[in-house]
Design a protein around this motif. Structure first.
Motif, PDB file in Angstrom:
ATOM      1  N   THR A   6     -14.608   5.059   0.588  1.00  0.00           N
ATOM      2  CA  THR A   6     -13.303   4.736   0.960  1.00  0.00           C
ATOM      3  C   THR A   6     -13.243   3.195   0.462  1.00  0.00           C
ATOM      4  N   VAL A   7     -14.264   2.522   0.735  1.00  0.00           N
ATOM      5  CA  VAL A   7     -14.317   1.108   0.289  1.00  0.00           C
ATOM      6  C   VAL A   7     -14.371   0.999  -1.046  1.00  0.00           C
ATOM      7  N   SER A   8     -15.363   1.607  -1.785  1.00  0.00           N
ATOM      8  CA  SER A   8     -15.576   1.632  -3.324  1.00  0.00           C
ATOM      9  C   SER A   8     -14.311   1.975  -3.929  1.00  0.00           C
ATOM     10  N   ALA A   9     -13.469   3.016  -3.327  1.00  0.00           N
ATOM     11  CA  ALA A   9     -12.313   3.347  -4.227  1.00  0.00           C
ATOM     12  C   ALA A   9     -11.219   2.248  -4.185  1.00  0.00           C
ATOM     13  N   PHE A  10     -11.020   1.498  -3.044  1.00  0.00           N
ATOM     14  CA  PHE A  10     -10.074   0.447  -3.085  1.00  0.00           C
ATOM     15  C   PHE A  10     -10.687  -0.836  -3.906  1.00  0.00           C
ATOM     16  N   MET A  51       0.661  -1.289  -0.186  1.00  0.00           N
ATOM     17  CA  MET A  51      -0.008   0.037   0.017  1.00  0.00           C
ATOM     18  C   MET A  51       0.894   1.204   0.022  1.00  0.00           C
ATOM     19  N   GLN A  52       0.666   2.211  -0.823  1.00  0.00           N
ATOM     20  CA  GLN A  52       1.354   3.486  -1.002  1.00  0.00           C
ATOM     21  C   GLN A  52       0.869   4.329   0.317  1.00  0.00           C
ATOM     22  N   THR A  53       2.015   5.184   0.463  1.00  0.00           N
ATOM     23  CA  THR A  53       1.653   5.972   1.695  1.00  0.00           C
ATOM     24  C   THR A  53       0.383   6.969   1.595  1.00  0.00           C
ATOM     25  N   ILE A  54       0.051   7.471   0.056  1.00  0.00           N
ATOM     26  CA  ILE A  54      -1.166   8.073  -0.036  1.00  0.00           C
ATOM     27  C   ILE A  54      -2.199   7.447   0.361  1.00  0.00           C
ATOM     28  N   GLU A  55      -2.091   6.118   0.037  1.00  0.00           N
ATOM     29  CA  GLU A  55      -3.349   5.087   0.274  1.00  0.00           C
ATOM     30  C   GLU A  55      -3.609   5.165   1.665  1.00  0.00           C
TER      31      GLU A  55
END
Length: 93
Positions: free
Chosen positions: A56-60, A1-5
């Motif tokens: 948030t859930v949908s974005a991932f 997971m990236q820092t921004i995520e």
């Protein structure tokens, strides 16, 4: 997971925690006073928190692929939530 995520998840969790606290306080106030304004306030906060969590859930789930759709739905649900909050404050009982 990236820092921004990771930051996105942390801030979303913080928003959800604070929002659910406000929902709990509004529900408790409604049970104590039976004022409709507190009911509308709790519905508004619930919609705002639900929009944040769902986004948030949908974005991932979509791997941040449908950003325009996610933001449009988020803003729609959040706006409806804020309308409930405004109504709870301005309605005369």
């Amino acid at each position: 997971m990236q820092t921004i995520e990771l930051l996105y998840v942390v801030f979303s969790a913080t928003l959800a925690t604070a929002g659910l606290s406000m929902v709990g306080l509004a529900v408790r106030a409604y049970h104590r006073t039976s004022r409709q304004a507190m009911f509308h306030l709790s519905v508004g906060f619930t919609l705002i928190v639900a929009a944040a969590i769902a986004t948030t859930v949908s974005a991932f789930v979509t791997h941040f692929g449908q950003t325009r759709m996610l933001l449009t739905v988020n803003y729609l649900i959040t706006t409806i939530g804020y309308l409930f909050v405004i109504y709870s404050i301005t309605a005369n009982e």
